[in-house]
Design a protein around this motif. Structure first.
Motif, PDB file in Angstrom:
ATOM      1  N   GLN A  74     -75.158  74.311 -45.654  1.00  0.00           N
ATOM      2  CA  GLN A  74     -75.214  75.002 -46.949  1.00  0.00           C
ATOM      3  C   GLN A  74     -73.849  74.978 -47.647  1.00  0.00           C
ATOM      4  O   GLN A  74     -73.772  74.852 -48.879  1.00  0.00           O
ATOM      5  CB  GLN A  74     -75.644  76.463 -46.744  1.00  0.00           C
ATOM      6  N   HIS A  75     -72.779  75.091 -46.878  1.00  0.00           N
ATOM      7  CA  HIS A  75     -71.447  75.190 -47.470  1.00  0.00           C
ATOM      8  C   HIS A  75     -70.819  73.824 -47.748  1.00  0.00           C
ATOM      9  O   HIS A  75     -69.989  73.697 -48.640  1.00  0.00           O
ATOM     10  CB  HIS A  75     -70.515  76.013 -46.571  1.00  0.00           C
ATOM     11  N   HIS A 121     -57.006  79.043 -47.304  1.00  0.00           N
ATOM     12  CA  HIS A 121     -57.213  79.201 -48.746  1.00  0.00           C
ATOM     13  C   HIS A 121     -56.533  78.098 -49.562  1.00  0.00           C
ATOM     14  O   HIS A 121     -56.635  78.085 -50.794  1.00  0.00           O
ATOM     15  CB  HIS A 121     -56.685  80.565 -49.204  1.00  0.00           C
ATOM     16  N   VAL A 122     -55.855  77.178 -48.890  1.00  0.00           N
ATOM     17  CA  VAL A 122     -55.135  76.138 -49.608  1.00  0.00           C
ATOM     18  C   VAL A 122     -56.083  75.235 -50.400  1.00  0.00           C
ATOM     19  O   VAL A 122     -55.724  74.723 -51.466  1.00  0.00           O
ATOM     20  CB  VAL A 122     -54.263  75.329 -48.616  1.00  0.00           C
ATOM     21  N   GLY A 123     -57.295  75.029 -49.892  1.00  0.00           N
ATOM     22  CA  GLY A 123     -58.259  74.235 -50.639  1.00  0.00           C
ATOM     23  C   GLY A 123     -58.553  74.832 -52.004  1.00  0.00           C
ATOM     24  O   GLY A 123     -58.669  74.105 -53.008  1.00  0.00           O
ATOM     25  N   SER A 164     -62.443  68.718 -40.486  1.00  0.00           N
ATOM     26  CA  SER A 164     -62.744  68.346 -41.874  1.00  0.00           C
ATOM     27  C   SER A 164     -64.072  69.002 -42.233  1.00  0.00           C
ATOM     28  O   SER A 164     -64.286  70.171 -41.917  1.00  0.00           O
ATOM     29  CB  SER A 164     -62.798  66.834 -42.029  1.00  0.00           C
ATOM     30  N   ASP A 165     -64.980  68.255 -42.874  1.00  0.00           N
ATOM     31  CA  ASP A 165     -66.269  68.826 -43.250  1.00  0.00           C
ATOM     32  C   ASP A 165     -67.361  68.495 -42.233  1.00  0.00           C
ATOM     33  O   ASP A 165     -68.547  68.662 -42.505  1.00  0.00           O
ATOM     34  CB  ASP A 165     -66.685  68.347 -44.647  1.00  0.00           C
ATOM     35  N   ARG A 219     -58.873  73.054 -44.546  1.00  0.00           N
ATOM     36  CA  ARG A 219     -58.427  73.723 -45.769  1.00  0.00           C
ATOM     37  C   ARG A 219     -59.279  73.278 -46.954  1.00  0.00           C
ATOM     38  O   ARG A 219     -58.797  73.135 -48.067  1.00  0.00           O
ATOM     39  CB  ARG A 219     -56.942  73.443 -45.992  1.00  0.00           C
ATOM     40  N   LEU A 220     -60.557  73.086 -46.675  1.00  0.00           N
ATOM     41  CA  LEU A 220     -61.495  72.664 -47.707  1.00  0.00           C
ATOM     42  C   LEU A 220     -61.830  73.825 -48.636  1.00  0.00           C
ATOM     43  O   LEU A 220     -61.867  74.984 -48.201  1.00  0.00           O
ATOM     44  CB  LEU A 220     -62.794  72.169 -47.063  1.00  0.00           C
ATOM     45  N   ALA A 221     -62.096  73.506 -49.890  1.00  0.00           N
ATOM     46  CA  ALA A 221     -62.654  74.526 -50.776  1.00  0.00           C
ATOM     47  C   ALA A 221     -63.979  74.983 -50.177  1.00  0.00           C
ATOM     48  O   ALA A 221     -64.809  74.176 -49.779  1.00  0.00           O
ATOM     49  CB  ALA A 221     -62.867  73.938 -52.168  1.00  0.00           C
ATOM     50  N   GLY A 222     -64.164  76.287 -50.075  1.00  0.00           N
ATOM     51  CA  GLY A 222     -65.374  76.834 -49.481  1.00  0.00           C
ATOM     52  C   GLY A 222     -65.231  77.217 -48.022  1.00  0.00           C
ATOM     53  O   GLY A 222     -66.084  77.923 -47.479  1.00  0.00           O
TER      54      GLY A 222
END
Length: 370
Positions: free
Chosen positions: A368-369, A60-62, A173-174, A330-333
């Protein structure tokens, strides 16, 4: 007197040590509870609108960095933060460091570990690799015993990521992971499910350990689930104490645990930071926190023989796995994506979707995310 409100999760490990440490100098904290599932999934921004102090999971750090929390760099300052890190530069501490800011302090350390019933396992050796796990499952059958693994949707995603990390191909990462890795991991999970106790698809770690430690428990060994010292401590209300140890092949177990963060809406951030530094510090973690059902995060507690004895050898038995744990992105999403990942793989384990269709579905979810 400064009054603060905090939110944690509704298990003795999550609230008992916090309530035992709810007062420090002129600061008092009222701790409220949420479910274990909400601990992993609920929006940090929603919690930050209601509470001063938040117990959170590192993925949730993102979201924290988007304005939900105030970083400790602002509330404690660099020297005080460096002093906290000194002697505690652990995977848990680093998991809350993101975009050059410390968004939470580690208060509880955990990762996926192995557990067993000594009275049931007997002289059988602890498995050191996954083939040995599968062989152990076969040798337990004639005695009416099983291996067991927590495979509710949330823990399915956790085991999926551990097994991917052990293959050297977990998300960092992403970027999504190779199709071959996804296929291999799901096939291994299917095999584990087939050899495990028939209720495993419904279990989280607490339910798994409650069964294992119960008078009628038939799971002699679990290769993979988040550890809980509640079940290895002397005086445990369970019929049988469990022993915890490193997972097969030791490395890359999914990091869990919890951090303590300060809401960006907190009216007293300096006092909140002072309290957080106290409860997450070596002295409290090694004494009052561990003594009251806490699972400490500070390295000083993990190195303390008294803390290890209090937890029934849990700390020494699992420290090698914790030191080599895998930290999720820790990415947003990411929290929303990992929840969908767990639901998708869990549907496959239930036979609702083929492995090739699941591999395709996970790729689409990731696109999608991210």
């Amino acid at each position: 007197m400064t009054e603060l409100t905090g939110i944690t999760w509704d298990h003795p490990r999550g609230y008992a040590p916090l309530r035992a440490c709810a007062a420090y100098e002129d600061i008092r904290v009222r701790w409220e509870l949420r479910s274990l599932k909400d601990f992993g999934d609920l929006s940090l921004s929603e919690l930050a609108a209601r509470y001063d102090l938040i117990i959170l999971d590192h993925p949730h750090v993102g979201e924290a960095a988007q304005g939900a929390l105030v970083p400790f760099d602002n509330t404690l300052g660099g020297e005080a933060l460096a002093a906290l890190r000194l002697g505690n530069d652990t995977t848990s501490f680093r998991s809350y460091y993101y975009q050059d800011r410390q968004w939470a302090l580690p208060i509880d350390a955990a990762c996926q570990v192995a557990a067993y019933r000594p009275d049931q396992l007997g002289n059988r050796p602890l498995p050191e690799n996954w083939e040995a796990v599968f062989q152990l499952a076969e040798t337990l059958k004639p005695a009416g015993l099983h291996i067991g693994i927590a495979l509710c949707p949330t823990d399915t995603l956790c085991s999926f990521l551990t097994l991917a990390a052990q293959l050297g191909d977990a998300p960092v990462s992403d970027q999504w992971i190779k199709r071959k890795t996804v296929t291999t991991v799901i096939e291994k999970l299917c095999r584990l499910q087939d050899l495990s106790h028939p209720d495993c698809l419904n279990w989280n770690p607490i339910q798994l350990y409650q069964h294992m430690s119960g008078a009628q428990g038939t799971v002699a060994y679990s290769p993979l689930a988040f550890g809980y010292t509640d079940y290895s401590r002397a005086g445990s209300p369970s019929a049988h104490r469990l022993k915890f140890t490193n997972i097969p092949e030791a490395g890359c177990a999914l990091l869990g645990g919890a951090g303590l963060g300060i809401s960006a809406n907190c009216a007293h951030p300096a006092e909140a930071a002072r309290y957080a530094a106290w409860i997450c510090g070596a002295e409290v973690q090694s004494t009052r926190y561990t003594e009251n059902s806490g699972q400490p995060a500070h390295q000083a507690a993990w190195n303390d023989p008294a803390c290890d004895a209090a937890t029934g050898g849990f700390l020494s038995g699992t420290c090698a796995t914790l030191q080599q744990a895998y930290t999720r992105p820790r990415l947003a999403g990411w929290p929303e994506f990992q929840e969908a990942l767990g639901d998708t793989v869990h549907a496959c384990l239930r036979g609702h979707q083929s492995i090739p269709a699941t591999v395709e579905a996970l790729e689409q979810l990731h696109q999608q995310h991210f």
